[in-house]
Design a protein around this motif. Structure first.
Motif, PDB file in Angstrom:
ATOM      1  N   THR A 294      -1.448  12.106  -5.060  1.00  0.00           N
ATOM      2  CA  THR A 294      -2.344  13.116  -4.812  1.00  0.00           C
ATOM      3  C   THR A 294      -4.025  12.115  -4.792  1.00  0.00           C
ATOM      4  N   TYR A 295      -3.884  10.801  -4.501  1.00  0.00           N
ATOM      5  CA  TYR A 295      -5.371  10.432  -4.967  1.00  0.00           C
ATOM      6  C   TYR A 295      -5.622   9.713  -2.579  1.00  0.00           C
ATOM      7  N   GLN A 296      -6.858   9.487  -3.254  1.00  0.00           N
ATOM      8  CA  GLN A 296      -6.911   8.812  -1.506  1.00  0.00           C
ATOM      9  C   GLN A 296      -7.045   7.280  -2.129  1.00  0.00           C
ATOM     10  N   VAL A 297      -6.100   6.722  -0.968  1.00  0.00           N
ATOM     11  CA  VAL A 297      -5.492   5.103  -1.161  1.00  0.00           C
ATOM     12  C   VAL A 297      -6.184   4.053   0.104  1.00  0.00           C
TER      13      VAL A 297
ATOM     14  N   VAL B  51       3.593  -0.475 -10.504  1.00  0.00           N
ATOM     15  CA  VAL B  51       2.011   0.693  -9.823  1.00  0.00           C
ATOM     16  C   VAL B  51       2.090   1.482 -10.879  1.00  0.00           C
ATOM     17  N   LYS B  52       4.107   1.659 -11.256  1.00  0.00           N
ATOM     18  CA  LYS B  52       4.581   3.237 -12.338  1.00  0.00           C
ATOM     19  C   LYS B  52       2.916   2.062 -13.862  1.00  0.00           C
TER      20      LYS B  52
ATOM     21  N   TRP C 211       0.667  -0.999  -0.020  1.00  0.00           N
ATOM     22  CA  TRP C 211       0.095  -0.527   0.000  1.00  0.00           C
ATOM     23  C   TRP C 211       0.664   1.022   0.055  1.00  0.00           C
ATOM     24  N   LYS C 212       1.580   1.027   0.168  1.00  0.00           N
ATOM     25  CA  LYS C 212       2.701   2.513   0.554  1.00  0.00           C
ATOM     26  C   LYS C 212       3.652   2.611  -0.842  1.00  0.00           C
ATOM     27  N   ALA C 213       4.015   1.436  -1.755  1.00  0.00           N
ATOM     28  CA  ALA C 213       3.573   1.426  -2.741  1.00  0.00           C
ATOM     29  C   ALA C 213       2.778   2.522  -3.799  1.00  0.00           C
ATOM     30  N   VAL C 214       1.400   1.867  -3.593  1.00  0.00           N
ATOM     31  CA  VAL C 214       0.332   2.960  -4.321  1.00  0.00           C
ATOM     32  C   VAL C 214       0.661   4.005  -4.200  1.00  0.00           C
ATOM     33  N   GLN C 215       0.725   4.430  -2.836  1.00  0.00           N
ATOM     34  CA  GLN C 215       0.430   6.086  -2.176  1.00  0.00           C
ATOM     35  C   GLN C 215       1.436   6.702  -2.981  1.00  0.00           C
ATOM     36  N   ASP C 216       2.832   5.929  -3.276  1.00  0.00           N
ATOM     37  CA  ASP C 216       3.775   6.491  -3.719  1.00  0.00           C
ATOM     38  C   ASP C 216       3.464   7.248  -4.808  1.00  0.00           C
TER      39      ASP C 216
END
Length: 168
Positions: free
Chosen positions: A22-25, A155-156, A13-18
């Motif tokens: 600018t989105y709500q994760v 994720v990128k 989940w930190k990878a997705v947040q990275d």
């Protein structure tokens, strides 16, 4: 826009947040519906897709992301592999895979005997929760790449594909 990642694992989940900073994760404990230790690219990818689909279906308008780690053979060598999936509200599915490295023979033998890589890595390193920190990739690359960085790359790739097609 709301992004839901199908795991409570902090490296995921930190990878997705990275990548979606600018989105709500949010996180959702979405089962992969594959083996606890996926043993092929196909099974690992399927687990990521299953997680992403459950996330997208859980909340109207949300994008679901699933990340799955596994192992796969090339000839007689066992490699670490990882897959990600991004599913939109209208069920468009984007997938991507990332880094691969050969696993040591003694690790491969334990995996073939039925153990999970995360448990093996805790024993191997005499640490706890390697899967939630540097991961096997961090150990076997001398911390050059962490598990989180590996998933950031995936994720990128997912975000890039999604943005390309929504702007087309």
């Amino acid at each position: 826009m709301r992004i839901i990642i199908g795991s409570k694992n902090p490296t995921k989940w930190k990878a997705v947040q990275d990548v979606f900073d600018t989105y709500q994760v949010d996180t959702l404990n979405a089962p992969s519906r594959v083996s606890s230790q996926p043993f092929s690219d196909e099974e690992t990818r399927e687990g990521a897709i299953n997680r992403a689909l459950q996330c997208a279906e859980s909340t109207p308008g949300a994008i679901g992301i699933g990340l799955e780690g596994g192992v796969m053979y090339i000839k007689d060598q066992l490699y670490l592999c990882n897959w990600g999936a991004l599913v939109t509200e209208d069920e468009n599915i984007y997938t991507a895979s990332g880094a691969r490295i050969v696993l040591p023979i003694d690790i491969a033998e334990q995996l073939k005997a039925g153990s999970e890589l995360g448990d093996i890595m805790d024993q191997y390193t005499r640490k706890e929760e390697v899967r939630e920190n540097e991961g096997a990739i961090g150990i076997f690359t001398n911390d050059s790449i962490s598990r989180r960085n590996m998933f950031v790359h995936v994720v990128k790739l997912l975000r890039g594909q999604w943005e390309y097609w929504i702007n087309k």
